[in-house]
Every structure is written in structure tokens, then in C-alpha cells.
Design an enzyme around this catalytic site. Structure first.
Site, PDB file in Angstrom:
ATOM      1  N   ASP A   1       0.818  -1.214   0.000  1.00  0.00           N
ATOM      2  CA  ASP A   1       0.000   0.000   0.000  1.00  0.00           C
ATOM      3  C   ASP A   1       0.852   1.265   0.000  1.00  0.00           C
ATOM      4  O   ASP A   1       2.039   1.239   0.358  1.00  0.00           O
ATOM      5  CB  ASP A   1      -0.890   0.040   1.251  1.00  0.00           C
ATOM      6  CG  ASP A   1      -2.036  -0.949   1.201  1.00  0.00           C
ATOM      7  OD1 ASP A   1      -2.050  -1.790   0.283  1.00  0.00           O
ATOM      8  OD2 ASP A   1      -2.912  -0.887   2.074  1.00  0.00           O
TER       9      ASP A   1
ATOM     10  N   HIS B   1      -5.962   2.766  -4.115  1.00  0.00           N
ATOM     11  CA  HIS B   1      -5.922   2.948  -2.657  1.00  0.00           C
ATOM     12  C   HIS B   1      -6.411   4.363  -2.292  1.00  0.00           C
ATOM     13  O   HIS B   1      -6.042   4.885  -1.244  1.00  0.00           O
ATOM     14  CB  HIS B   1      -4.485   2.724  -2.156  1.00  0.00           C
ATOM     15  CG  HIS B   1      -4.372   2.579  -0.665  1.00  0.00           C
ATOM     16  ND1 HIS B   1      -5.264   1.866   0.100  1.00  0.00           N
ATOM     17  CD2 HIS B   1      -3.432   3.071   0.218  1.00  0.00           C
ATOM     18  CE1 HIS B   1      -4.896   1.899   1.368  1.00  0.00           C
ATOM     19  NE2 HIS B   1      -3.787   2.634   1.476  1.00  0.00           N
TER      20      HIS B   1
ATOM     21  N   HIS C   1      -5.627   9.269   0.586  1.00  0.00           N
ATOM     22  CA  HIS C   1      -5.601   8.439   1.796  1.00  0.00           C
ATOM     23  C   HIS C   1      -6.515   8.953   2.915  1.00  0.00           C
ATOM     24  O   HIS C   1      -6.144   8.957   4.088  1.00  0.00           O
ATOM     25  CB  HIS C   1      -4.167   8.324   2.328  1.00  0.00           C
ATOM     26  CG  HIS C   1      -3.929   7.046   3.095  1.00  0.00           C
ATOM     27  ND1 HIS C   1      -4.254   6.887   4.421  1.00  0.00           N
ATOM     28  CD2 HIS C   1      -3.378   5.859   2.707  1.00  0.00           C
ATOM     29  CE1 HIS C   1      -3.917   5.672   4.830  1.00  0.00           C
ATOM     30  NE2 HIS C   1      -3.377   5.021   3.798  1.00  0.00           N
TER      31      HIS C   1
ATOM     32  N   HIS D   1       3.588  -2.308   3.192  1.00  0.00           N
ATOM     33  CA  HIS D   1       3.615  -0.964   2.611  1.00  0.00           C
ATOM     34  C   HIS D   1       4.950  -0.762   1.895  1.00  0.00           C
ATOM     35  O   HIS D   1       6.015  -0.932   2.512  1.00  0.00           O
ATOM     36  CB  HIS D   1       3.441   0.102   3.703  1.00  0.00           C
ATOM     37  CG  HIS D   1       2.106   0.030   4.387  1.00  0.00           C
ATOM     38  ND1 HIS D   1       1.842  -0.910   5.360  1.00  0.00           N
ATOM     39  CD2 HIS D   1       0.985   0.773   4.231  1.00  0.00           C
ATOM     40  CE1 HIS D   1       0.587  -0.741   5.797  1.00  0.00           C
ATOM     41  NE2 HIS D   1       0.047   0.269   5.122  1.00  0.00           N
TER      42      HIS D   1
END
Length: 487
Positions: free
Chosen positions: A292, A343, A347, A434
Site C-alpha cells: 500500500d 488505494h 488516503h 507498505h
């Protein structure tokens, strides 16, 4: 005396002329008799040939009708038979009795109309027309009901019938379970199925566009399909009339192979969905590595180097704002065979956003990824894993969370990352990491080696889920998923 002699001579010379005339008359008479006899014989022969041809036609007609009757008997369809005959045309109609699809009255009317079309196709030649109801199996759960008229043209020189174009009405598709016609809602049962088909439509329009960059906004803004759209289906394909839009496309036909995850396959020709889904070996163990928050110019290339060296595939859930700033990295991700997914753009906590703001987050990310690598992402991982039914509906994408959390963002320690993944790893797991974390770069070689020692193979999220994931659902692993409303 001389004069008398002359007279006698003249008379004597005229006698042959009279005889010649008689001879000519006699010859003409004989010729007429011969010709009359010849024509009479020829006419007789023609009549005999016509009679023989008619007899052959009738015999072949009888044989063909016997075949048709045997087929009707085997069909098990109760019918009332009517038959009309002339020297040149035989018409046989089987009107179904108490049919559960077409009423007797409707069947009779439709078969009569189809019969007229079939007759016209014979173009006044000798022939046979058979009108009937046909019921053909499509799958274990579906039959096709269709009224048909079959024209058969008689070819005398070949002494046989040849079937021409068959005339049919609009068929009905009947479910074995209910005994009723299949509806669009039966075929496409859930809202998530419609949203999944929407994604396929967008991708297909995109793939067919000559100037993809010019049409991307129109594709992203395409009105969503719903049950009010005119949707025509057969067991072989699905055709959808689209709402007014700027793509220039108002109707689209889809192959079931492309939408197999979103339809009830009981009502589809099995041949049309053959090999629609990736097949995983039940004797092997699989895992999906996911990353991510990237792409990050300092760390993502290192992650890609490791994956390439270890021959492992992964899925990258990218932030739109990072995609826009690192397009070359996105291209490399795709070029090396990894999956690209969304994603969000900035965020945020998606449930906290308005519908408009949420839609913008998804749309902007889709566009950024498209502009970087020419792909429209199929899957969405919401930041922090935060999603609900409204988020799932507005986003219109499958929600992909995880069942193994490396907590690399929290520990920032390679050893702890490796240990946490090792102790919580299960078959068919989705592992969260990540690619912006330096500790993840350090930990990744050991993570992959440990998984391989345990017999795991690496696949993308799409492959792990066998491409059967759909919007309105949240997926934690291949065997752990639920409707967003049930979270």
C-alpha cells in the site's frame, strides 16, 4: 391429226403432275401422322415422367413427415397436428397444448405467421413446411423454448428435400427450477453484479477506443447501468442499452466469459464461460503479497528488484497523488507482471467523506493510474481498511482488505515484520505491507524465503480470488469475504 396428236401429248404430259401432287399429299399425310404420333408419345412420356416425379415427391414427403413425427413423439411435447396438402406444397403444423410458455392461442397465431414466411421462402417451388415448438437444453438448469417454421424445398433432379432458412420467434429461456421464463434479475441477481458488469463495460469501451486519452473522462463518467436499462440476453451473450453518454456508445454486447463472476451461470451456455476463471492447483498453497501507499521513488523500485530477483508476483494498491508523481514506476510495476489497484487519491477515511468527495477520490485515482500505465484498476483497498455499504456502492469496486497484517507501519523493524507474518500466515491469505517503508524493503527477502520454505506460491489478488470478486463485497482472503452491509 397433228392437232389431235398435240392435244394428246399435252394431256399425256400433265398426268405426272397429278401423280406428283398425290405423292406430296401422301407424304405430308404420313409426316403428319408420324409427327402426331411422336408428339403424342412424347406427351405420354412427359406425363409418365411427371407422374413418376409426383409419386417420388409424395413418397419422399411421407418419409420426411414420418421423421418429423418421430421427432415430435420423442420430444414429449403434447401437440395438435394439422396438415394441408396440394400437389406442390404440404404444410404441417404442431400446435402445442397447454404450453407453460406460449398460450395455445399465441402459439397458433405465431406459427401461422412463421409458416407464411417459410412458404414465401420456397418461391413457388414444390416443398414442405413444418411449424412446431422446439425445446432445447442449454444447461442442466435451462431450456430454450422457440416456435419455428422449417421450409424444405424439393429438388426433382436430386430427388430430395433440402431444408432452407428456419424462421423463429423470440425464444424464451425457461428455468428448470421454477418452470418460468428467466428474467434479467434471475440472470443478474445482485447490485454488486450490476456494478461489476459496469466495470467490464467501461474497460471494453476503453479497449476499443482509438484515442484512449480523449475518451477516458467520458468512460469514467459513464452513467451506471441498472435494472431499468433495456437488457437483452440469450444463453450466449448479453446486450445492454446504455443511458445517454459522451462515449459515443449507446449499446454494447458482452461475452459471458468476461462477466462470468456477475451472472448466474446456470442460465448460460457452459461453452461461453469455459476457462473464464483462473484455475489454482488444490494441492498447492497460495498467498497474495500486497503493498500500500506507493509508489515511492526511494523504496518501491527496491521492492520491485526483490520481487524480480525472487520471481514473486504482487499487487500494488497505489495512492493517486503518488501515481501522478511517479508514472515511470507505475509502468514498471505493470511491465514486470504485477497487479495495479486503487488505494484512493489522498488516503482519507472514506466513510467520513460525502458521496461527491468519495466519488472524486476513486475517479481521480482511476484516471491517474490510467494516465500512467493505460489500465483502469479493478480493485480498491480503502485506507485503514475502513469501508461500509455506502462506500462500497459509491466506489463501485470490490473492496480488498487483508487477513495477515505485517504492521510494518507500526514496528518499522524488519525482524518483527518477518516474525509477525510467519506466525499469522495461512493458506490463501492476503498479506498487507507498505512499499513506502524502508523496513519492509529490508524484511521482504526473508518474508519471501520463509513462505517458499512453507510451500507457498505467489499470485496476485485477482488470481487468488479467481477473478470472482465483485463490488459490494469486502474480501479479507480467498475464503473470507462478506457483504459490505454485514461488516
Amino acid at each position: 391429226m397433228e392437232e389431235n396428236n398435240g392435244t394428246r401429248s399435252s394431256r399425256h404430259l400433265q398426268k405426272p403432275k397429278n401423280n406428283l401432287g398425290k405423292n406430296v399429299f401422301t407424304l405430308l399425310s404420313i409426316l403428319l401422322v408420324v409427327l402426331f404420333g411422336f408428339f403424342a408419345y412424347t406427351f405420354y412420356q412427359m406425363k409418365q415422367a411427371e407422374a413418376k416425379a409426383q409419386k417420388t415427391f409424395e413418397q419422399k414427403t411421407t418419409a420426411l413427415l414420418q421423421e418429423v413425427q418421430e421427432e415430435r413423439n420423442q420430444s414429449g411435447i403434447p401437440s395438435e397436428k394439422t396438415e394441408k396438402k396440394t400437389d406442390d406444397l404440404v404444410t404441417v403444423t404442431y400446435i402445442p397444448k397447454e404450453d407453460k410458455v406460449f398460450s395455445v392461442q399465441d402459439s397458433q397465431k405465431e406459427l401461422a405467421a412463421l409458416t407464411q414466411k417459410a412458404k414465401k421462402s420456397l418461391k413457388n417451388k414444390k416443398g414442405l413446411v413444418v411449424a412446431k415448438l422446439e425445446v432445447n437444453p442449454v444447461s442442466d438448469q435451462l431450456d430454450t423454448y422457440e416456435l419455428v417454421a422449417e421450409p424444405y424445398t424439393w429438388y426433382k433432379e436430386k430427388n430430395r428435400f433440402i431444408r432452407g432458412k428456419v424462421f423463429t420467434n423470440t425464444p424464451a429461456y425457461i428455468s428448470h427450477k421454477t418452470g418460468k421464463a428467466v428474467t434479467v434479475k434471475d440472470l443478474i441477481p445482485e447490485e454488486g453484479d450490476l456494478l461489476g458488469i459496469q466495470q467490464v463495460i467501461q474497460q471494453k469501451i476503453f479497449d476499443q477506443a482509438k484515442n484512449k486519452a480523449a475518451i477516458i473522462d467520458s468512460i469514467l463518467d459513464l452513467p451506471r447501468i441498472n435494472y431499468q436499462n433495456k437488457i437483452d440476453f440469450t444463453p450466449n451473450e448479453l446486450t445492454i442499452n446504455l443511458a445517454q453518454n459522451k462515449t459515443g456508445i449507446n449499446k454494447i454486447t458482452l461475452d459471458y466469459k468476461d462477466i462470468a463472476a456477475y451472472v448466474n451461470t446456470d442460465f448460460v451456455n457452459p461453452e461461453k464461460i469455459k476457462d473464464a476463471f483462473p484455475q489454482l492447483d488444490s494441492n498447492k498453497k497460495y498467498v497474495a503479497l500486497t503493498f500500500d501507499d506507493g509508489p515511492n521513488p526511494a523504496t518501491t523500485p527496491k521492492i520491485l528488484d526483490i520481487l524480480k530477483n525472487k520471481k514473486a508476483s504482487a499487487t500494488f494498491f497505489m495512492l493517486g497523488e503518488n501515481v501522478s508523481a511517479n508514472k515511470d514506476i507505475v509502468k514498471r510495476v505493470v511491465a514486470e507482471g504485477h497487479e495495479v489497484a486503487s488505494h484512493s487519491y489522498t488516503h482519507p477515511v472514506l466513510p467520513s467523506l460525502s458521496d461527491a468527495a468519495l466519488k472524486k477520490e476513486i475517479r481521480d485515482t482511476d484516471k491517474a493510474i490510467f494516465e500512467a500505465c493505460g489500465i483502469l484498476p479493478r480493485n480498491l483497498r480503502p485506507p485503514y481498511g475502513a469501508a461500509d455499504e455506502r462506500v462500497a456502492r459509491v466506489a463501485g469496486k470490490p473492496i480488498i482488505n487483508w487477513d495477515v497484517d505485517s504492521e510494518d507501519w507500526k514496528s518499522k523493524n524488519a525482524g518483527m515484520i518477518q516474525g509477525r507474518i510467519k506466525t499469522s500466515l495461512t493458506e490463501n491469505a492476503i498479506v498487507l505491507m507498505h512499499d513506502i517503508q524502508p523496513a519492509t524493503v529490508e524484511a521482504l527477502p526473508g518474508v519471501i524465503d520463509n513462505m517458499r520454505q512453507q510451500g507457498f506460491e505467489f499470485v496476485s489478488v485477482d488470481t487468488l480470488l479467481k477473478k470472482q470478486q465483485k463490488p459490494m463485497y469486502v474480501y479479507f482472503g480467498a475464503e473470507d469475504y462478506r457483504l459490505a452491509k454485514d461488516l
